[in-house]
Design a protein around this motif. Structure first.
Motif, PDB file in Angstrom:
ATOM      1  N   LEU A 183       1.393  14.334  15.941  1.00  0.00           N
ATOM      2  CA  LEU A 183       0.229  14.023  15.124  1.00  0.00           C
ATOM      3  C   LEU A 183      -0.380  12.692  15.541  1.00  0.00           C
ATOM      4  O   LEU A 183       0.343  11.698  15.689  1.00  0.00           O
ATOM      5  N   VAL A 202      -7.460   1.275  14.819  1.00  0.00           N
ATOM      6  CA  VAL A 202      -6.030   1.536  14.952  1.00  0.00           C
ATOM      7  C   VAL A 202      -5.821   3.025  15.201  1.00  0.00           C
ATOM      8  O   VAL A 202      -6.419   3.864  14.518  1.00  0.00           O
ATOM      9  N   PHE A 212      -6.782  -7.718   8.769  1.00  0.00           N
ATOM     10  CA  PHE A 212      -5.602  -8.367   8.202  1.00  0.00           C
ATOM     11  C   PHE A 212      -5.707  -8.585   6.701  1.00  0.00           C
ATOM     12  O   PHE A 212      -4.747  -8.968   6.063  1.00  0.00           O
ATOM     13  N   TYR A 216      -2.554   5.915  15.961  1.00  0.00           N
ATOM     14  CA  TYR A 216      -1.113   6.106  15.822  1.00  0.00           C
ATOM     15  C   TYR A 216      -0.704   7.430  16.459  1.00  0.00           C
ATOM     16  O   TYR A 216      -1.448   8.404  16.411  1.00  0.00           O
ATOM     17  N   TYR A 239      -3.207  -1.365  17.847  1.00  0.00           N
ATOM     18  CA  TYR A 239      -4.122  -2.133  17.006  1.00  0.00           C
ATOM     19  C   TYR A 239      -5.131  -2.730  17.975  1.00  0.00           C
ATOM     20  O   TYR A 239      -4.817  -3.693  18.684  1.00  0.00           O
ATOM     21  N   TYR A 292       0.857  -1.186   0.000  1.00  0.00           N
ATOM     22  CA  TYR A 292       0.000   0.000   0.000  1.00  0.00           C
ATOM     23  C   TYR A 292       0.888   1.228   0.000  1.00  0.00           C
ATOM     24  O   TYR A 292       1.820   1.337   0.809  1.00  0.00           O
ATOM     25  N   PHE A 317      -0.585  -2.850  21.988  1.00  0.00           N
ATOM     26  CA  PHE A 317       0.334  -1.726  21.905  1.00  0.00           C
ATOM     27  C   PHE A 317       1.561  -2.125  21.101  1.00  0.00           C
ATOM     28  O   PHE A 317       2.176  -3.156  21.368  1.00  0.00           O
ATOM     29  N   ASN A 318       1.920  -1.328  20.102  1.00  0.00           N
ATOM     30  CA  ASN A 318       3.064  -1.603  19.238  1.00  0.00           C
ATOM     31  C   ASN A 318       4.031  -0.436  19.338  1.00  0.00           C
ATOM     32  O   ASN A 318       3.748   0.661  18.857  1.00  0.00           O
ATOM     33  N   ASN A 319       5.171  -0.694  19.938  1.00  0.00           N
ATOM     34  CA  ASN A 319       6.163   0.352  20.147  1.00  0.00           C
ATOM     35  C   ASN A 319       7.233   0.269  19.068  1.00  0.00           C
ATOM     36  O   ASN A 319       7.713  -0.825  18.756  1.00  0.00           O
ATOM     37  N   GLU A 320       7.616   1.410  18.476  1.00  0.00           N
ATOM     38  CA  GLU A 320       8.732   1.399  17.540  1.00  0.00           C
ATOM     39  C   GLU A 320      10.036   1.197  18.316  1.00  0.00           C
ATOM     40  O   GLU A 320      10.192   1.670  19.439  1.00  0.00           O
ATOM     41  N   TYR A 346       2.529  10.087  15.922  1.00  0.00           N
ATOM     42  CA  TYR A 346       3.718  10.454  15.157  1.00  0.00           C
ATOM     43  C   TYR A 346       4.343  11.703  15.774  1.00  0.00           C
ATOM     44  O   TYR A 346       3.637  12.581  16.285  1.00  0.00           O
ATOM     45  N   GLN A 357      -4.948   6.352   6.474  1.00  0.00           N
ATOM     46  CA  GLN A 357      -4.802   6.946   7.794  1.00  0.00           C
ATOM     47  C   GLN A 357      -5.356   8.367   7.761  1.00  0.00           C
ATOM     48  O   GLN A 357      -5.023   9.149   6.871  1.00  0.00           O
ATOM     49  N   GLU A 399      -8.487  -1.077  10.085  1.00  0.00           N
ATOM     50  CA  GLU A 399      -7.652  -2.114   9.488  1.00  0.00           C
ATOM     51  C   GLU A 399      -8.070  -3.501   9.948  1.00  0.00           C
ATOM     52  O   GLU A 399      -8.395  -3.711  11.105  1.00  0.00           O
ATOM     53  N   ASN A 431      -0.181  -6.798  11.763  1.00  0.00           N
ATOM     54  CA  ASN A 431      -0.855  -5.703  11.083  1.00  0.00           C
ATOM     55  C   ASN A 431       0.197  -4.856  10.362  1.00  0.00           C
ATOM     56  O   ASN A 431       1.375  -5.220  10.312  1.00  0.00           O
ATOM     57  N   TYR A 484      -5.310  -2.883   4.080  1.00  0.00           N
ATOM     58  CA  TYR A 484      -4.760  -1.738   4.790  1.00  0.00           C
ATOM     59  C   TYR A 484      -5.425  -0.494   4.235  1.00  0.00           C
ATOM     60  O   TYR A 484      -5.579  -0.358   3.029  1.00  0.00           O
ATOM     61  N   TYR A 537       0.721  11.901   0.604  1.00  0.00           N
ATOM     62  CA  TYR A 537       0.089  12.916   1.442  1.00  0.00           C
ATOM     63  C   TYR A 537       0.610  14.295   1.053  1.00  0.00           C
ATOM     64  O   TYR A 537       1.796  14.469   0.738  1.00  0.00           O
ATOM     65  N   ARG A 542       5.405  -6.844  13.779  1.00  0.00           N
ATOM     66  CA  ARG A 542       5.594  -8.196  14.338  1.00  0.00           C
ATOM     67  C   ARG A 542       4.280  -8.791  14.815  1.00  0.00           C
ATOM     68  O   ARG A 542       4.201  -9.972  15.101  1.00  0.00           O
ATOM     69  N   PHE A 543       3.227  -7.953  14.882  1.00  0.00           N
ATOM     70  CA  PHE A 543       1.927  -8.439  15.307  1.00  0.00           C
ATOM     71  C   PHE A 543       1.060  -8.845  14.114  1.00  0.00           C
ATOM     72  O   PHE A 543      -0.051  -9.307  14.301  1.00  0.00           O
ATOM     73  N   ARG A 600      -2.539   0.487  -4.525  1.00  0.00           N
ATOM     74  CA  ARG A 600      -2.238  -0.813  -3.941  1.00  0.00           C
ATOM     75  C   ARG A 600      -1.431  -1.628  -4.928  1.00  0.00           C
ATOM     76  O   ARG A 600      -1.429  -1.345  -6.127  1.00  0.00           O
ATOM     77  N   HIS A 628       1.801   2.641  17.963  1.00  0.00           N
ATOM     78  CA  HIS A 628       0.400   2.585  17.583  1.00  0.00           C
ATOM     79  C   HIS A 628      -0.310   1.477  18.341  1.00  0.00           C
ATOM     80  O   HIS A 628       0.331   0.567  18.884  1.00  0.00           O
ATOM     81  N   LEU A 662       6.843   7.617  13.165  1.00  0.00           N
ATOM     82  CA  LEU A 662       5.945   6.833  14.012  1.00  0.00           C
ATOM     83  C   LEU A 662       6.605   6.531  15.357  1.00  0.00           C
ATOM     84  O   LEU A 662       7.733   6.034  15.397  1.00  0.00           O
TER      85      LEU A 662
END
Lengths: 115, 115
Positions: free
Chosen positions: B90, B31, B98, B33, B50, A32, B54-57, B35, B104, B96, A100, B101, A36, A97-98, A51, B48, B45
């Motif tokens: 932001l 979802v 699976f 996010y 999902y 995707y 919790f998804n940490n960079e 930023y 945003q 989302e 998504n 996508y 922007y 890693r999850f 896509r 975020h 990022l």
């Protein structure tokens, strides 16, 4: 790793001419690719996306092309107008890693339309 | 109108004084996010959610934390702001699953100043 490169960083074109911005991405699994537009002090706004199952998409003066083999995609703006002046960001989706997906943005192109 | 709302729009804090930024959405997106965007740079990022996951960079400093108490709200906590944390923050949301996508949607941002 997740990497999106964007060129050029600045672009000036005469009003009425075309502008082209190019991006490359690192992960062949990305599927995707949004573009922007961000005006000074404002939020990024989606102008077009594509896509991986298509090679080209057009919306009036704006078009995006995608070459999955070469892992690059481009934004084309025709008949440019002063209100097209802004910073444009490309982005590509990457899996987490999850399972998504998330976006990684390119470094941006400052487009200036010269009246 | 359905939208992404951020409060406050401008936040001034002192070096080392904890600060919380908030984001709410009426889009019922699963979802959310956060930023960080510094001047003339791309949005980066931080993390975020999902749903509740919790998804940490990997490169997000420990100084930044986030909470999502329910679907509509998400908070960014900066425990000990440094001068380098001055930026636009932001919030964005997307719907989302699976299988696909999706776009945003960005909030207007909170501009953080650290004195």
């Amino acid at each position: 790793g997740e990497n999106v490169e964007q060129h050029p960083s600045t672009l000036s074109v005469q009003e009425g001419d075309s502008a082209v911005i190019k991006c490359t991405y690192s992960d062949s699994a990305s599927n995707y690719f949004p573009w922007y537009k961000q005006e000074l002090g404002k939020r990024p706004q989606l102008i077009i996306d594509i896509r991986s199952n298509v090679g080209e998409k057009k919306d009036q003066r704006i078009a995006v092309t995608l070459n999955k083999t070469a892992k690059h995609f481009s934004l084309h703006i025709t008949e440019t107008q002063p209100e097209d002046s802004a910073v444009y960001f490309c982005a590509a989706s990457f899996s987490t890693r999850f399972g998504n997906e998330k976006l990684t943005f390119g470094t941006g192109t400052r487009l200036t339309i010269i009246p | 109108d359905a939208m992404v709302i951020q409060n406050p729009r401008y936040q001034v804090t002192q070096f080392g004084k904890p600060v919380t930024l908030s984001c709410s959405q009426t889009l019922n997106h699963n979802v959310m996010y956060w930023y960080q965007q510094k001047s003339s740079q791309a949005p980066k990022l931080l993390f975020h959610y999902y749903d509740k996951d919790f998804n940490n960079e990997a490169d997000t400093p420990d100084n930044f934390q986030s909470r999502r108490p329910n679907t509509s709200f998400c908070f960014l906590d900066i425990r000990s702001p440094g001068l380098g944390d001055a930026a636009m923050y932001l919030c964005a949301t997307s719907r989302e699953d699976f299988s696909s996508y999706n776009e945003q949607f960005f909030g207007p941002g909170t501009r953080l100043t650290v004195l």
